[in-house]
Every structure is written in C-alpha cells, then in structure tokens.
Design a protein around this motif. Structure first.
Motif, PDB file in Angstrom:
ATOM      1  N   MET A 107      13.098  11.482 -14.254  1.00 42.10           N
ATOM      2  CA  MET A 107      12.957  10.366 -13.317  1.00 42.10           C
ATOM      3  C   MET A 107      13.873  10.571 -12.115  1.00 42.10           C
ATOM      4  O   MET A 107      14.996  11.028 -12.245  1.00 42.10           O
ATOM      5  N   GLN A 108      13.401  10.183 -10.941  1.00 46.29           N
ATOM      6  CA  GLN A 108      14.194  10.255  -9.737  1.00 46.29           C
ATOM      7  C   GLN A 108      15.185   9.081  -9.719  1.00 46.29           C
ATOM      8  O   GLN A 108      15.025   8.091 -10.431  1.00 46.29           O
ATOM      9  N   VAL A 157      15.003   1.234  -9.746  1.00 49.84           N
ATOM     10  CA  VAL A 157      13.931   0.236  -9.832  1.00 49.84           C
ATOM     11  C   VAL A 157      13.714  -0.187 -11.276  1.00 49.84           C
ATOM     12  O   VAL A 157      13.570  -1.380 -11.582  1.00 49.84           O
ATOM     13  N   SER A 158      13.710   0.784 -12.178  1.00 60.13           N
ATOM     14  CA  SER A 158      13.513   0.487 -13.598  1.00 60.13           C
ATOM     15  C   SER A 158      14.653  -0.367 -14.149  1.00 60.13           C
ATOM     16  O   SER A 158      14.423  -1.309 -14.922  1.00 60.13           O
ATOM     17  N   GLN A 164      19.891   5.743 -16.998  1.00 56.00           N
ATOM     18  CA  GLN A 164      19.081   4.528 -16.982  1.00 56.00           C
ATOM     19  C   GLN A 164      19.918   3.315 -17.383  1.00 56.00           C
ATOM     20  O   GLN A 164      19.965   2.299 -16.677  1.00 56.00           O
ATOM     21  N   ARG A 205      15.695   6.884  -7.429  1.00 57.34           N
ATOM     22  CA  ARG A 205      15.057   5.649  -6.985  1.00 57.34           C
ATOM     23  C   ARG A 205      14.321   4.973  -8.142  1.00 57.34           C
ATOM     24  O   ARG A 205      14.376   3.757  -8.323  1.00 57.34           O
ATOM     25  N   GLU A 206      13.610   5.769  -8.932  1.00 60.06           N
ATOM     26  CA  GLU A 206      12.866   5.225 -10.065  1.00 60.06           C
ATOM     27  C   GLU A 206      13.812   4.637 -11.115  1.00 60.06           C
ATOM     28  O   GLU A 206      13.509   3.610 -11.739  1.00 60.06           O
TER      29      GLU A 206
END
Length: 393
Positions: free
Chosen positions: A1-2, A8-9, A319, A4-5
């Motif tokens: 995952m980047q 957002v997550s 994350q 940014r992702e």
C-alpha cells in the motif's frame, strides 16, 4: 500500500468508531490543553515583568547609576562634562540627572516646540536671585503650587528670540507646562553644583515627577543594547574620571542580572507544573494503547485478508501506527486550540496577556506525535506479527 492509501485507510478506521476515538482523544486533549495553558500564562507573566521592569513602550531600556559620597558632605556626583561624555556614547539615547542634594537636576523639555535639555533648580522658597527681566518666583507661587518658571537668557532666546517675547510664554519640563515669569542670568550658580537654566517650584515638579531620586543618573539605551555591559562600562569610566570620583563612588545595581534570576525561577516553576500536567498525557497514552490493542483484536480478519492479498508486515505495522498517530495528533491540535482559548480567557482577568509563540505549537504537535508513536508501536507490532495461517484457522 502507498502512504496515501495507508493514511486514508487509517482515517476511515478511526471514523468508523467515532465514539471510541473521541473518548480516547479526550485524555490527549486535556493533557495538551493543560500544558499549553500553563506555558502561555507563564511566558506572558515573564514577558510582562521584563517589559515593566526593564524596557519602555518603544523597546528602549533604562538603568540608573548612583553616586555615594564618601562622607556626609552634600556633593552632587554629576556635572555637565560627565553628561557630555556619556551623551557621546552611541548606545545611549537619553541621559537624565536627578540630584536632590542641591535641588538641581537635568531634565528634558521643550520651549516653543524646540527640544531642550536643561539644568533645573527646584525652588522651595521665594526666589528672585539673578533676575534680569520680569520677576522671581514668589512665596504665593510656592504655597499655591503655581506652575511658574524662571529661564536663562539662552533658553529664552532659543525658544522666543528675545527676553520680552519669552515672558508670560510657556516652557514644558518633563511633561509639565510652566509659565515663564522671569529671565535669569546665564551664569546662575547654586552651591557647588553647575550652572542652572530653569527654576521651578519643587512641589509642582515633584507632583508630576514622583520618581525623582537623589544623586541618580538615569540612562536610556537604544533597543538591542546589552545594558548590563554598557552601564558597567559607564560606571567604571565615572569611577576613573568622573567629576566626583575622588569624593565618593559611582554604583550600578544590575537589574538585568536580577531579572535573569527571577525569570529562571518563573521558568522552573512553570516547567514543574507542566511536568505534573504531563502525567495526564501518560495516562492518555495508555488509553491509546488499549484502544489500539482492541482494534487489532477486532480486525484480525481484516489483517488476514490484507496479508492474503500481498500486504507485508511492514505495511500492516504502519497501518496501525499511523492510526495511533492520527488519533493523538488530532487530540493534540484540539487541545492546543483549547489551551490557547483557556489561557486567553484567564489572562482577561489578569494584568498581563498570555504569550502565544511558535514553540508552543511545535510542542503540542511534537508531543502528540511522540505519544502516538510510543504508545502505538506495540499494538502495531502485534498486528504485523500475526501469522496468516493462524488467522485462516
């Protein structure tokens, strides 16, 4: 995952549990708000104290040098030569002599719009000596506190060109306007002191200049001057070549050094209170850790799915770590604004204003981030270390 992702997550995960996120943030908000309030009020008190004790509204700083005679003789420690030498110092913007021993002092003023620095004799009784034109100060002027003045020929000519024009005109000395009733000889001398240019009733002068001190030289410096060093240099010079260096000593009380000690104490007290208030941040951090552990436990299937589709342990760790930082950072910014609001509200009832600086914002931002990283790292590691096979079972 980047990246940014991941952000957002993480944001969506926090939004999906609004109530739990808000309750967890409350501890951070209270802790940061307390710290910012205390720091803002402490800095405001320190700045106000420095401003009142050391600098005027334009930022110029003042100090005082006093002359102490070696015996009981009434000797005035400063004369015209001393003043001229000190005024030549580029760091000095203003010099005023207060010499109560002979009732003579050096004061700033204006006559007909022109600035003057005059030697002023403070009369306590009727005074008609050295009169050339007009009349002297009468006993009724002394008893009734009439704002009248006698001026020298040179002062009269500077303001009004002739002695006659000067009579019954005005002269302003240290902010008080006096009516000129007589012209005196330029060479008027009082006691052992130097020539004086203006005579005014002592009581009238003292009523508007309550801070007059005996044998005191008040120095005002240009902004940015190291006043302790500059004043010490002038004091040393006076003790070597001052007009009365053989008859006494010139002394300087270093208020700057005293202020440094006071500000150090204020800072110490402020930081101690901040340290006590920071305990709530530690408690809030434990709450963040607890919430993240719960989140890891509840989202075990989500972690497994991410791993199954190719997410690495590092991505899983980031994350949850980003979620913790976003949670604490949001609480920190809200706490920062709340702290400023509280500090401003409290300062409205105090004689000083709270001080808002970039450092307090950076402190709130940095502290919130560190709390998120420190208390979020263990839950994040727990999530990233989960075994996909165990999850699928």
């Amino acid at each position: 995952m980047q990246v940014r992702e991941l952000i957002v997550s993480s944001f969506r995960s926090l939004i999906s549990n609004k109530r739990r996120s808000i309750l967890t943030m409350i501890g951070i908000i209270i802790g940061i708000a307390s710290v910012i309030t205390i720091l803002s009020l402490g800095d405001g008190a320190r700045i106000e104290m420095l401003k009142n004790l050391q600098a005027d509204s334009s930022g110029q700083q003042s100090t005082e040098i006093t002359f102490s005679p070696s015996n009981d003789a009434k000797i005035s420690g400063f004369n015209n030569d001393d003043l001229a030498r000190i005024r030549a110092n580029a760091k000095v913007s203003k010099v005023t002599v207060q010499s109560d021993d002979h009732g003579i002092l050096s004061s700033e003023g204006t006559i007909n719009g022109k600035s003057i620095t005059a030697s002023v004799y403070l009369a306590t009784t009727a005074n008609d000596s050295e009169i050339i034109t007009g009349h002297g100060i009468k006993a009724t002027d002394i008893s009734m506190d009439n704002p009248v003045a006698l001026v020298s020929q040179s002062i009269a000519k500077k303001g009004y060109r002739t002695n006659r024009n000067a009579l019954n005109s005005g002269i302003e000395i240290n902010g008080t306007m006096y009516t000129i009733v007589g012209i005196i000889n330029n060479n008027a001398i009082k006691g052992e002191f130097y020539n004086y240019d203006v005579v005014v009733p002592r009581h009238v002068f003292e009523n508007s200049n309550a801070t007059v001190n005996a044998n005191t030289l008040k120095l005002t410096f240009v902004s940015g001057t190291n006043i302790s060093k500059a004043t010490t240099d002038i004091k040393d010079q006076l003790n070597k070549i001052g007009s009365q260096h053989a008859s006494g000593s010139y002394e300087f009380f270093d208020t700057a050094a005293m202020l440094k000690g006071i500000t150090a104490v204020i800072k110490g007290i402020t930081y101690f209170i901040v340290a006590v208030a920071s305990i709530s941040l530690f408690i809030a951090g434990i709450g963040v850790m607890n919430m993240m552990y719960i989140a890891v436990s509840e989202r075990t299937q989500e972690i497994g799915i991410r791993m199954a589709v190719g997410a690495s342990q590092k991505q899983i760790l980031w994350q949850f770590l980003i979620e913790a930082v976003m949670l604490t950072l949001s609480g920190g910014m809200i706490g920062y604004l709340a702290g400023l609001g509280i500090a401003m509200g409290i300062s409205a009832f105090l004689p000083f204003k709270a001080s808002v600086s970039l450092s307090t914002f950076l402190l709130a931002f940095g502290t919130s981030t560190v709390v998120g990283l420190v208390f979020g790292i263990l839950p994040a590691k727990t999530a990233s270390n989960k075994n996909l096979i165990d999850i699928l079972r």
